[in-house]
Design a protein around this motif. Sequence first.
Motif, mmCIF file in Angstrom:
data_model
loop_
_atom_site.group_PDB
_atom_site.id
_atom_site.type_symbol
_atom_site.label_atom_id
_atom_site.label_comp_id
_atom_site.label_asym_id
_atom_site.label_seq_id
_atom_site.Cartn_x
_atom_site.Cartn_y
_atom_site.Cartn_z
ATOM 1 N N LEU A 221 -2.418 7.173 2.444
ATOM 2 C CA LEU A 221 -1.213 6.678 1.774
ATOM 3 C C LEU A 221 -1.573 5.850 0.544
ATOM 4 N N SER B 195 5.610 -4.167 -4.635
ATOM 5 C CA SER B 195 6.527 -3.073 -4.981
ATOM 6 C C SER B 195 7.744 -3.584 -5.730
ATOM 7 N N SER C 171 -0.447 6.635 -3.207
ATOM 8 C CA SER C 171 0.288 5.610 -3.937
ATOM 9 C C SER C 171 -0.438 5.211 -5.228
ATOM 10 N N GLY D 278 -0.978 0.432 -6.727
ATOM 11 C CA GLY D 278 -0.783 1.406 -5.656
ATOM 12 C C GLY D 278 -1.741 1.243 -4.501
ATOM 13 N N GLU E 60 0.062 8.005 -7.711
ATOM 14 C CA GLU E 60 1.431 7.967 -8.241
ATOM 15 C C GLU E 60 1.592 6.848 -9.277
ATOM 16 N N CYS E 61 1.124 5.647 -8.887
ATOM 17 C CA CYS E 61 1.268 4.511 -9.804
ATOM 18 C C CYS E 61 0.434 4.719 -11.073
ATOM 19 N N LEU F 141 -1.231 -0.722 -0.949
ATOM 20 C CA LEU F 141 -0.709 -0.141 0.278
ATOM 21 C C LEU F 141 -1.767 -0.063 1.383
ATOM 22 N N GLY G 157 5.585 2.867 -8.097
ATOM 23 C CA GLY G 157 5.429 2.380 -6.728
ATOM 24 C C GLY G 157 6.576 2.724 -5.805
ATOM 25 N N LEU H 127 6.643 5.221 -3.542
ATOM 26 C CA LEU H 127 6.042 5.420 -2.213
ATOM 27 C C LEU H 127 5.628 4.092 -1.597
ATOM 28 N N MET H 128 5.070 3.207 -2.405
ATOM 29 C CA MET H 128 4.662 1.900 -1.901
ATOM 30 C C MET H 128 5.862 1.097 -1.421
#
Length: 439
Positions: A33, A84, A37, A67, A40-41, A70, A93, A95-96
């Motif tokens: 995860l 977040s 994250s 990210g 993504e960030c 997490l 963030g 997902l975070m």
Amino acid sequence: MTATGADREAAGLTTRGYWWWRRRRGAALDVGLASFSALECALEGVVFAGETGLPVPFGVLFGLLAGSVLLVRRRWPIAVVLVSIATTPAEMGFLMGIVGLYTLAASDVPRRITVVLTGMSLVGTFIVTYVRLRQSVTEGAGFGPGGDWYVPLVSLFMSVGLSAPPLLFGLYIGARRRLMESLRERADSLERELSLLADRAEERAEWARTEERTRIAREMHDVVAHRVSLMVVHAAALQAVAPKDPAKAVRNAALVGDMGRQALTELREMLGVLRSGDTMSAAPAGRVPLASVGRAAAAAAALAAEDGPRLDEVRLLVAQSREAGMTVELSVEGELRPYAPEVEQTAYRVVQEALTNVHKHAAGATTWVRLAHRGAEVAMQVENGPSDGGASDAGLPSGGNGLVGMRERVLGLGGIFVSGPTDAGGFRVSAVLPDRRPA
């Protein structure tokens, strides 16, 4: 059987060597995860750097650091949610934020902190979404008057959609986890209690078996010792008078035979009581319940008391001792009345064992047997004078258990037992039993 916490840990179901993770799969999940994250960030950091004029490497590095927070969601869920919320204006963030709210709700953090942080996240998401949509509506100019309600409504849906589901799911998982832990602790506690109960049941069963063996040994001693002692005394007298008085020798031989038959009859009755009281024979070996042990012992004791001798048979005891050559005087005070079977049997056995001891240790001594029927009790006393030095010793063995058995019998019924030598050189046995009449 439920495994205890130590058993589960020994079986490898929990692992405590990975910082704050208890299982390997938990550590692998958080690493995965955190990696997604951070990626993504980092991608969103490129967009954020382009919009703000910051260097792209700075935006990417900021996104990677934000990210990767997490990774510590299980240890510091509040920090993950705060990060977040802080990155919400940069539109990174997501997902975070979702995972952080879920972890916060599922953890043991106080509910007030959870509500405050969830509200901050919802408000932050609503503001950012509202500002972005307002800019889009203003630039597009394609919504007309409907833009007045479209922007706040969509912003509300977005903020609630990103905050409420992880919060509710986390609360459900946390409650379920706490319930499972409570049930597991209760199961462990019940297992320990069952183990203690099993140990105590085994102790009580062993105690019941010991008590039953002691009772059987005491009954055997009372039945055999007195009859055999009289038989030995009569046999000695038979040996002495056979050459001089054949008629008396015949009478003594008949008495010996009668006493032997009486002893066999009493032993046969006792064995029959034990067989009829044994309710455990039908149970499988090694699986006899404690209740069966207790019922068997109680049944055997009750039947033995019902079928045992009575207090009015003391006169027969005295007569047998007189026939063996002992000088015995019997005196009875009060009116003879029925007592509980165990009281009458105990009183009879006390007098029987005391007379047996006189035969063994004070041959030829004058003996007095006294019975007293009082208002709430029955008393008995057997006293002998000094032994006749001219009388021949019967040579009977003594195990030293007669007085002990009498004392146990009397005290077991709540009575009083006293024994000891007298000033005249004899011996006295006294006992008092409470009047336990049958209902």
